[in-house]
Enzyme design. Structure first.
Site, PDB file in Angstrom:
ATOM      1  N   LYS A 115       0.822  -1.214   0.000  1.00  9.68           N
ATOM      2  CA  LYS A 115       0.000   0.000   0.000  1.00  9.68           C
ATOM      3  C   LYS A 115       0.861   1.272   0.000  1.00  9.68           C
ATOM      4  O   LYS A 115       0.452   2.301  -0.507  1.00  9.68           O
ATOM      5  CB  LYS A 115      -0.926   0.029   1.218  1.00  9.68           C
ATOM      6  CG  LYS A 115      -1.791  -1.209   1.434  1.00  9.68           C
ATOM      7  CD  LYS A 115      -2.953  -1.281   0.475  1.00  9.68           C
ATOM      8  CE  LYS A 115      -4.070  -2.210   0.912  1.00  9.68           C
ATOM      9  NZ  LYS A 115      -3.743  -3.631   1.018  1.00  9.68           N
TER      10      LYS A 115
HETATM   11  C1  LIG Z   1      -4.369  -4.738   0.629  1.00 10.57           C
HETATM   12  C2  LIG Z   1      -3.575  -5.982   0.587  1.00 10.57           C
HETATM   13  C3  LIG Z   1      -3.859  -6.997  -0.338  1.00 10.57           C
HETATM   14  C4  LIG Z   1      -5.039  -6.933  -1.273  1.00 10.57           C
HETATM   15  O1  LIG Z   1      -4.922  -5.899  -2.237  1.00 10.57           O
HETATM   16  P1  LIG Z   1      -6.252  -5.379  -2.974  1.00 10.57           P
HETATM   17  O2  LIG Z   1      -5.790  -4.230  -3.791  1.00 10.57           O
HETATM   18  O3  LIG Z   1      -7.196  -4.971  -1.881  1.00 10.57           O
HETATM   19  O4  LIG Z   1      -6.763  -6.514  -3.774  1.00 10.57           O
HETATM   20  C5  LIG Z   1      -3.017  -8.100  -0.363  1.00 10.57           C
HETATM   21  N1  LIG Z   1      -1.986  -8.216   0.495  1.00 10.57           N
HETATM   22  C6  LIG Z   1      -1.684  -7.259   1.391  1.00 10.57           C
HETATM   23  C7  LIG Z   1      -0.557  -7.468   2.315  1.00 10.57           C
HETATM   24  C8  LIG Z   1      -2.464  -6.111   1.469  1.00 10.57           C
HETATM   25  O5  LIG Z   1      -2.171  -5.165   2.363  1.00 10.57           O
END
Ligand SMILES: *Cc1c(COP(=O)(O)O)cnc(C)c1O
Length: 463
Positions: A115
């Site tokens: 993120k």
């Molecule tokens: C947010 C997240 C995901 C999923 O990503 P999306 O964009 O919501 O599909 C997978 N792994 C981790 C560690 C995340 O923080």
């Protein structure tokens, strides 16, 4: 038609420029923004990305979307600042896992999850756009764990912004919770919601739907519905492909469908992609949608990969809109049906368009633990449980054409309990996480009640 004017998937919102999309998040008709036309990159141009720094690659992609909203040097400065705190010079390095498989390491930012890659850019752009527009903004984000800490790391301490982050009480890992609740910044407000991530997400949606409240506090969203995040995430699909020198199959641990849709975005910009593989945990709404043709939500179940404990994949609306040849009237009706019935039968043309691009596998906690152990036994490497869901899905792929790139979405130290269950020992604690357990926490526990949450936000803002 250009790539820096944005339209809504539901067709009832006025066209907007990048700065408006950035500050608004959700379109006013309840839809999600997409560029009116995808920017196009030629084959040579894409191959040349191999010689660029990640920052320059990000500039070349993002500038196509930002258009006149940001001056060239302003965008370059925002990108440089965003990635200055990463602990890998490549920002998103590829590392071989054997047998033609690679991990794309997306966890080198301040909160150790992917993120950061988009939210750090978003925070930089946000404060610049807000300074120009004037006024204050209130960001409300629902988080299944990682968005919250990444938003806090990106926005904590910035002027003219308040950040409210709502996580489902008891359903994020302790490290994830402490990363959020120990922020020293006065503009950061944590809410532990007595409910699931989907409850938190629907409360955020309801706050946006309350036009008076939204206008009064300058409400905006940095959840993965914000197109700026998708744009920033599309960059690593391009840099990874350029580094490998050939089209890859990407396996993407999936929750809200933002990260994998960024792969579709890259492909619509001209990148050759073999396949996009959705890897879900036991919360398998996306796997069922692709495999059975019915997009139906159930109750979110807690798993070892909590950032994917989601039963409504918000960004799927973007993929549906594209798969329906951008038919906004159909998309709006379909999303209304889904909101009412919690169920949507995908028409055959839409389903086959989706299947031509995506495959999907669901992996439960047992398979997750097994994958952590197998990778550790074979390579000595420790992976986190979200990455492990991707690794487990990779095993189901028969004869994948091209290299297989598994998106490694978090550092294992964020999920020490799951790792310890798999290999008998917790991963070493990296510098960035040391000392978290002794810092004071600030968090308000609230029931699943819209008006109480609205009042809490208003009182914190003095509004
Ligand atoms: C947010 C997240 C995901 C999923 O990503 P999306 O964009 O919501 O599909 C997978 N792994 C981790 C560690 C995340 O923080």
């Amino acid at each position: 038609m250009n790539s820096h004017t944005f339209i809504s998937t539901r067709g009832q919102a006025p066209a907007a420029d990048f700065a408006e999309v950035l500050l608004a998040g959700l379109a006013p008709d309840g839809g999600l923004y997409l560029p009116e036309a995808w920017p196009q990159f030629g084959e040579d141009e894409l191959a040349a990305f191999q010689r660029l720094s990640y920052q320059e690659a990000a500039y070349r992609v993002l500038s196509r979307f930002t258009g006149p909203s940001f001056a060239q040097d302003e965008l370059r400065a925002a990108i440089a600042a965003a990635y200055a705190g990463f602990d890998a010079p490549e920002i998103a390095p590829l590392s071989p896992l054997g047998e033609g498989r690679y991990l794309l390491e997306l966890f080198h930012g301040p909160t150790l999850a992917f993120k950061d890659i988009a939210l750090q850019v978003l925070g930089q752009l946000f404060s610049r756009a807000l300074a120009r527009r004037g006024g204050r903004a209130t960001i409300v984000a629902a988080t299944s764990g990682d968005t919250g800490s990444a938003a806090i790391a990106a926005l904590g301490g910035l002027p003219n912004i308040d950040v409210f982050v709502m996580h489902p009480l008891g359903r994020v890992s302790e490290v994830q919770r402490r990363q959020m609740t120990t922020s020293p910044h006065a503009n950061v407000h944590n809410i532990a919601l007595e409910g699931s991530f989907d409850d938190a997400q629907s409360i955020v949606k309801a706050l946006f739907a309350d036009a008076d409240f939204a206008a009064k506090v300058g409400l905006t969203a940095v959840n993965s519905i914000n197109f700026a995040r998708i744009a920033a995430q599309s960059v690593y699909y391009i840099t990874a492909t350029a580094a490998l020198g050939k089209p890859a199959t990407f396996i993407v641990p999936t929750g809200n469908f933002g990260d994998i849709f960024a792969g579709e975005a890259a492909s619509r910009m001209g990148l050759a992609v073999e396949r996009l593989v959705i890897a879900t945990n036991a919360n398998d709404i996306m796997a069922r949608a692709l495999n059975d043709g019915v997009y139906a939500s159930g109750d979110a179940r807690p798993t070892l990969s909590p950032s994917m404990d989601i039963q409504v994949a918000s960004n799927f609306e973007r993929a549906l809109f594209e798969a329906a040849d951008r038919d906004a009237a159909w998309t709006a009706a379909a999303m209304n049906d889904f909101a009412r019935d919690k169920r949507l039968v995908l028409p055959p043309t839409v389903l086959s368009a989706l299947r031509s691009r995506y495959s999907a596998f669901a992996k439960d906690d047992a398979a997750t633990l097994e994958a952590i152990k197998a990778v550790h036994d074979q390579t000595g490497r420790i992976i986190d449980p979200h990455t492990a869901v991707g690794v487990a899905a990779a095993r189901d792929l028969k004869d994948a054409p091209g290299p297989v790139v598994i998106l490694s979405t978090a550092h294992p130290a964020k999920f020490p309990d799951a790792v310890a269950r798999a290999i008998g020992a917790a991963p070493p604690v990296p510098e960035r996480l040391r000392g978290l357990e002794t810092k004071p926490e600030r968090v308000e526990t609230l029931p699943r009640n819209l008006s109480l949450i609205r009042d809490f936000i208003s009182s914190r803002l003095g509004a």
